[in-house]
Design an enzyme around this catalytic site. Structure first.
Site, PDB file in Angstrom:
ATOM      1  N   HIS A 102       0.830  -1.215   0.000  1.00 12.65           N
ATOM      2  CA  HIS A 102       0.000   0.000   0.000  1.00 12.65           C
ATOM      3  C   HIS A 102       0.862   1.261   0.000  1.00 12.65           C
ATOM      4  O   HIS A 102       0.494   2.284   0.576  1.00 12.65           O
ATOM      5  CB  HIS A 102      -0.992  -0.002   1.177  1.00 12.65           C
ATOM      6  CG  HIS A 102      -2.114  -0.985   0.973  1.00 12.65           C
ATOM      7  ND1 HIS A 102      -3.234  -0.684   0.253  1.00 12.65           N
ATOM      8  CD2 HIS A 102      -2.233  -2.286   1.351  1.00 12.65           C
ATOM      9  CE1 HIS A 102      -4.028  -1.756   0.222  1.00 12.65           C
ATOM     10  NE2 HIS A 102      -3.440  -2.749   0.863  1.00 12.65           N
TER      11      HIS A 102
ATOM     12  N   ASP B  13       1.869  -3.575  -9.940  1.00 16.22           N
ATOM     13  CA  ASP B  13       1.599  -4.865 -10.576  1.00 16.22           C
ATOM     14  C   ASP B  13       1.986  -4.878 -12.060  1.00 16.22           C
ATOM     15  O   ASP B  13       2.715  -5.771 -12.497  1.00 16.22           O
ATOM     16  CB  ASP B  13       0.135  -5.274 -10.373  1.00 16.22           C
ATOM     17  CG  ASP B  13      -0.230  -5.325  -8.896  1.00 16.22           C
ATOM     18  OD1 ASP B  13       0.692  -5.299  -8.070  1.00 16.22           O
ATOM     19  OD2 ASP B  13      -1.418  -5.391  -8.575  1.00 16.22           O
TER      20      ASP B  13
HETATM   21  C1  GLA Z   1      -3.040  -4.121  -5.163  1.00 16.79           C
HETATM   22  C2  GLA Z   1      -2.776  -3.017  -6.175  1.00 16.79           C
HETATM   23  C3  GLA Z   1      -1.319  -2.561  -6.108  1.00 16.79           C
HETATM   24  C4  GLA Z   1      -0.911  -2.224  -4.680  1.00 16.79           C
HETATM   25  C5  GLA Z   1      -1.279  -3.359  -3.733  1.00 16.79           C
HETATM   26  C6  GLA Z   1      -1.017  -3.023  -2.296  1.00 16.79           C
HETATM   27  O1  GLA Z   1      -2.338  -5.256  -5.533  1.00 16.79           O
HETATM   28  O2  GLA Z   1      -3.073  -3.450  -7.471  1.00 16.79           O
HETATM   29  O3  GLA Z   1      -1.134  -1.461  -6.960  1.00 16.79           O
HETATM   30  O4  GLA Z   1      -1.484  -1.015  -4.270  1.00 16.79           O
HETATM   31  O5  GLA Z   1      -2.655  -3.707  -3.858  1.00 16.79           O
HETATM   32  O6  GLA Z   1       0.339  -2.841  -2.074  1.00 16.79           O
END
Ligand code: GLA
Length: 412
Positions: free
Chosen positions: A43, A182
């Site tokens: 996060h 991601d």
């Molecule tokens: C999800 C979101 C990412 C990131 C994570 C928490 O996977 O897609 O961008 O914010 O939560 O770290």
């Protein structure tokens, strides 16, 4: 799923067969992109912070072919869901109710936004990244697709731009307000490395993972999917934005743009004048950034014990300050702690553990010695079963390389 079912080769074979039997001609294009786990920095990406993910050996694979000129539509087929969609790309694109279709629609729209018109491309999609497990199944799809589209056009799409396009694709069509982590890792990962990403500058640095003789990374899927996950994720983003506004006012520092611009000292100073919830969110983010930098130092010094301590500390912060964990994840991490020197004071093979991804269900990761894998797996399964009547799915993974276009063997 066994390894023979989750590998790129296995997925590719199934997708190519399905394409040929469905369309009556062979696919000529193919691409794959991996899922991920985040080792540290949770996060933090949408707060301009630091993250340390690895790509894992679970894949989205897409095979396709430019549709014959006589056809005015593209046919998209999800092999796993056995669902087909006919996309009329001549029309302005709108989000649709068939959820998985919004990911490709978002990617097509991104190409368009950059003045790149795509031909009609029929494709078949399949994936071994479990859906809703927090392993980034959606970025695997968007990045694989963007890779295949770029390949079809002979267009050299820079991997960071690709990640940015894929992030926007998710914002605009499936309406998931995800960060950049991601698609960045799916796009840029390299074999055997974690990737440090500065989510403000988008600078990256490869960090070599410990050899598998020293440490194994276990992924434990609680198989819990919380309905509130997306709305709670959006709520955390909003709380961080409001924390920044408050900090700006309390500290008289208009230049604060994100939680990246404040220190632990700033937070101590502002503490009494801030909303306690916003304060806790900010504390997590600021400390998680520090932990990420420190844990990279530990990894580079091959100090897995210390790296593991940061993992446990990260979990506590996500549980208590950021409040994105759940009972099942906490149980897995507690059980892993009982086998660790850091928490139990007795070394039974676990270095560290924490939840990974957005939270509210999904997966925990456990870093342990190779000789402890069986013990850890059994201990976690038994402990989880005793409490929740369901067993987590546990598998070992390692850092793989990111998205790639795949040359499809021609029959001539
Ligand atoms: C999800 C979101 C990412 C990131 C994570 C928490 O996977 O897609 O961008 O914010 O939560 O770290």
């Amino acid at each position: 799923m066994s390894e023979s079912e989750t590998s790129i080769a296995a997925l590719l074979e199934r997708a190519l067969d399905a394409f040929e039997s469905g369309f009556g001609r062979p696919a000529t294009l193919a691409a794959a992109a991996p899922g991920r786990v985040n080792l540290m920095g949770e996060h933090t990406d949408y707060n301009d912070g630091y993250v340390l993910p690895i790509a894992i050996d679970r894949w989205a694979v897409i095979v396709g072919d430019v549709a014959p000129e006589t056809e005015s539509i593209s046919t998209w087929y999800s092999l796993d869901l056995d669902e087909e969609y006919e996309a009329d790309l001549q029309q302005p694109l709108q989000p649709v109710t068939l959820d998985w279709v919004n990911y490709p629609l978002g990617v097509v729209e991104e190409f368009r936004q950059h003045q790149i018109e795509l031909p009609n491309i029929d494709f078949v999609l399949t994936s071994s990244v479990p859906i809703g497990a927090g392993l980034s199944s959606s970025a695997a799809i968007t990045v694989a697709l963007a890779t295949m589209f770029a390949e079809a056009l002979g267009f050299d799409l820079d991997p960071i731009r690709k990640a940015q396009w894929c992030q926007r694709a998710e914002h605009e069509f499936p309406k998931v307000p995800c960060g950049i982590m991601d698609p960045m890792i799916a796009s840029l990962a390299s074999e055997g490395d974690a990737l440090f990403i500065d989510c403000q500058s988008h600078e990256t640095k490869r960090v070599t993972m410990p050899p598998q003789d020293d440490a194994v990374l276990l992924i434990a899927n609680t198989n819990v999917k919380h309905a509130l996950a997306t709305s709670e994720y959006a709520a955390r983003r909003e709380e961080c934005r409001l924390a920044v506004e408050e900090l700006r006012a309390v500290l008289f520092r208009q230049e604060i743009q994100s939680l990246r611009d404040v220190t632990a000292n700033d937070l101590r100073q502002a503490r009494d004048q801030m909303d306690p919830v916003f304060m806790r969110r900010a504390m997590h983010v600021v400390n998680e950034n520090i932990r990420t930098l420190e844990s990279i130092r530990a990894l580079m010094q091959h100090d897995l014990q210390r790296f593991g301590e940061y993992m446990f500390a990260s979990h506590v912060s996500l549980r208590d300050e950021y409040e994105v964990s759940c009972a099942e994840l906490d149980t897995l991490v507690e059980l892993a702690g009982e086998l660790s020197l850091a928490i139990a004071g007795q070394d039974r093979g676990v270095y560290g553990a924490r939840m990974t991804g957005a939270g509210f269900g999904g997966c925990a990761i456990i870093l342990c010695r190779p000789d402890a894998v069986d013990l850890v797996t059994q201990y976690l399964v038994d402990g989880h079963l005793a409490k929740f009547d369901t067993a987590p799915t546990i598998f070992a993974s390692h850092a793989v390389a990111g998205a790639r276009a795949i040359t499809v063997a021609s029959e001539e």
